[in-house]
Design an enzyme around this catalytic site. Structure first.
Site, mmCIF file in Angstrom:
data_model
loop_
_atom_site.group_PDB
_atom_site.id
_atom_site.type_symbol
_atom_site.label_atom_id
_atom_site.label_comp_id
_atom_site.label_asym_id
_atom_site.label_seq_id
_atom_site.Cartn_x
_atom_site.Cartn_y
_atom_site.Cartn_z
ATOM 1 N N ARG A 268 -8.057 2.095 5.686
ATOM 2 C CA ARG A 268 -7.756 0.890 4.149
ATOM 3 C C ARG A 268 -7.833 -0.468 4.488
ATOM 4 O O ARG A 268 -8.077 -1.159 3.386
ATOM 5 C CB ARG A 268 -5.529 1.281 4.468
ATOM 6 C CG ARG A 268 -5.704 0.753 3.502
ATOM 7 C CD ARG A 268 -3.650 0.902 3.241
ATOM 8 N NE ARG A 268 -3.490 2.333 2.223
ATOM 9 C CZ ARG A 268 -2.977 3.225 3.216
ATOM 10 N NH1 ARG A 268 -3.162 3.598 4.587
ATOM 11 N NH2 ARG A 268 -2.724 4.242 2.591
ATOM 12 N N ALA B 74 1.097 -0.890 0.444
ATOM 13 C CA ALA B 74 -0.243 0.177 -0.162
ATOM 14 C C ALA B 74 0.294 1.172 0.375
ATOM 15 O O ALA B 74 1.876 1.369 0.182
ATOM 16 C CB ALA B 74 -1.110 -0.257 1.310
ATOM 17 N N HIS B 75 0.548 2.548 -0.568
ATOM 18 C CA HIS B 75 0.521 3.196 -0.206
ATOM 19 C C HIS B 75 0.416 4.291 0.817
ATOM 20 O O HIS B 75 -0.599 4.667 1.073
ATOM 21 C CB HIS B 75 0.524 3.946 -2.070
ATOM 22 C CG HIS B 75 0.770 5.583 -2.292
ATOM 23 N ND1 HIS B 75 1.263 6.898 -1.270
ATOM 24 C CD2 HIS B 75 2.504 5.561 -2.892
ATOM 25 C CE1 HIS B 75 1.991 7.182 -1.535
ATOM 26 N NE2 HIS B 75 2.571 7.095 -2.960
ATOM 27 N N PRO B 76 1.875 4.866 1.779
ATOM 28 C CA PRO B 76 0.611 5.410 2.459
ATOM 29 C C PRO B 76 0.387 6.840 2.239
ATOM 30 O O PRO B 76 -0.259 7.865 3.080
ATOM 31 C CB PRO B 76 2.492 6.173 3.146
ATOM 32 C CG PRO B 76 3.422 6.626 1.682
ATOM 33 C CD PRO B 76 3.001 4.989 0.908
ATOM 34 N N LEU B 77 0.036 7.884 0.942
ATOM 35 C CA LEU B 77 -0.882 8.783 1.051
ATOM 36 C C LEU B 77 -2.177 8.810 -0.378
ATOM 37 O O LEU B 77 -2.778 9.533 -0.467
ATOM 38 C CB LEU B 77 0.663 9.861 0.496
ATOM 39 C CG LEU B 77 1.437 10.345 1.436
ATOM 40 C CD1 LEU B 77 2.573 11.777 0.980
ATOM 41 C CD2 LEU B 77 0.906 10.963 2.773
#
Length: 413
Positions: free
Chosen positions: A283, A228-231
């Site tokens: 998420r 996953a992407h933090p932003l």
């Protein structure tokens, strides 16, 4: 041919960061002369298995398009040869340990006196200044100290994980090449060379831009998030009925289109997922909800549907599947490198395209050199036609190759 044709580069590098830099210069047409140590040469020659023929695949990957000579720089003859090479060079690249080049008499202060126009590039673990300047560095160390290993992995409370690719080595090599070209532009304007340097530690920091932005803004260190992407969300891998797929539905438009493809437009009104910020906060629930849908169909089904809708997506390939990939082949990114006779080796190609040059002009790679392969041609060029006996003219008629290269065999005529 290439945009750097006519640029002469002395390559005093080994393993990966430095060779990445000189590989990029060579691929764009520079004449790169790789100088290896006695008696064994670059350590990458022994990073086996695998081999291709008698050569390490790792060495062949990093050193195509280069000429090769082996020198013992602690011997007078070897040092003289290097001084001659430097006198007519445009660029010198080195990644020796701290202080080694100065002890050998080839530090920047010394070489710039003999060749003020020389662009001298140093790659190191931590840079040539600061309290860590004497420490040696490796990609593993840089990934650890830069924080990369703290946010790489499957879950926040999992063990630290090194990124599979040597990020700091490759990034440092690319940064060094950029610095050299910037210095070359300066030299074209001023006639003056300069010292360019970067480090693995700083190169690793470059790879933390998103995580550094978060930590600097919040004071909180990001943790591992799997794919996953933090932003942004959704921006990660999801399991299908038969494989894994990555989906980049990062902005609001892509999120809504993704929901259309999934047949789940009702999720657009779910208070947990209305905005990107909420999707990031929720998420795990979002991923579970999406996977409940993607798991009903094959990856082929979802790739076709998502691509048709303009949603960035891809299967997760293994490296062996790339070599016949139609996009990479169309871009000439898996190249056949020509060796002696009809021998060819496939390697990853040059990713830089320049419109002023036909692709075949820039992409005409030659096989990485055998140890000391171009000794005689290089000596002949810098010392005159009887360059192989140059040391003899200086120090006596019956001179062994050991005066130059440390070997106990006579130099060929």
């Amino acid at each position: 041919m290439g945009p750097l044709t006519g640029l002469k580069v002395i390559d005093l590098t080994h393993v990966m960061a430095g060779p990445t830099c000189t590989l990029m210069l060579a691929d764009m047409g520079a004449e790169v002369i790789k100088i290896e140590k006695i008696p064994a040469g670059d350590d990458t020659r022994y990073m086996v298995p695998p081999k291709i023929g008698d050569e390490a695949a790792s060495f062949l990957m990093m050193n195509r398009n280069k000429k090769g000579i082996a020198l013992d720089l602690k011997k007078p003859g070897g040092a003289k040869v290097l001084r001659r090479l430097i006198a007519n060079a445009d660029v010198l690249v080195e990644n020796f340990g701290p202080g080694v080049m100065d002890r050998l008499g080839f530090g920047y202060a010394e070489t710039s006196k003999a060749n003020p126009a020389l662009i001298y590039c140093s790659l190191s673990g931590f840079g040539r200044t600061g309290p860590y300047k004497h420490r040696r560095g490796f990609d593993l160390v840089a990934q650890a100290m830069s924080g990369i290993m703290s946010f790489t992995g499957e879950k926040p409370d999992g063990p630290p994980v090194k990124c599979g690719a040597p990020l700091s080595d490759i990034t440092a090599g690319i940064l060094a090449a950029v610095g050299i070209l910037a210095a070359y532009t300066h030299r074209l304007k001023s006639g003056q060379g300069q010292w360019v340097e970067t480090s693995l530690f700083e190169a690793a920091l470059v790879q933390t831009y998103w995580q550094a932005a978060i930590a600097l803004a919040t004071g909180v260190a990001p943790k591992a998030m799997g794919s996953a992407h933090p932003l942004n969300a959704p921006y990660q891998a999801f399991e299908t009925a038969d494989n894994w797929i990555v989906v980049g539905g990062a902005n609001q438009k892509h999120w809504l289109r993704t929901l259309e493809v999934l047949g789940a437009l009702e999720l657009a009104r779910d208070p947990r997922f209305v905005t990107n910020d909420l999707r990031c906060r929720n998420r795990p629930a979002m991923a579970e909800t999406i996977e409940a849908i993607t798991g009903r169909q094959t990856i082929t089904h979802w790739i076709e549907k998502l691509n048709t809708a303009g949603i960035p997506c891809a299967p997760i390939n293994t490296i062996d599947k790339l070599f016949d990939h139609p996009q990479l082949n169309a871009r000439n990114m898996i190249v056949k490198v020509k060796g002696e006779g009809c021998r060819t080796v496939r390697t990853a190609g040059n990713p830089i395209r320049l419109g002023g040059y036909a692709e075949n002009d820039v992409q005409t790679p030659g096989l990485a050199p055998a140890l000391n392969q171009h000794r005689e041609a290089i000596l002949n060029e810098i010392m005159g036609r009887r360059g192989a006996y140059w040391a003899g003219a200086m120090e006596g008629a019956d001179v062994l190759q050991s005066e130059i290269c440390g070997s106990a065999t006579r130099v060929a005529k």
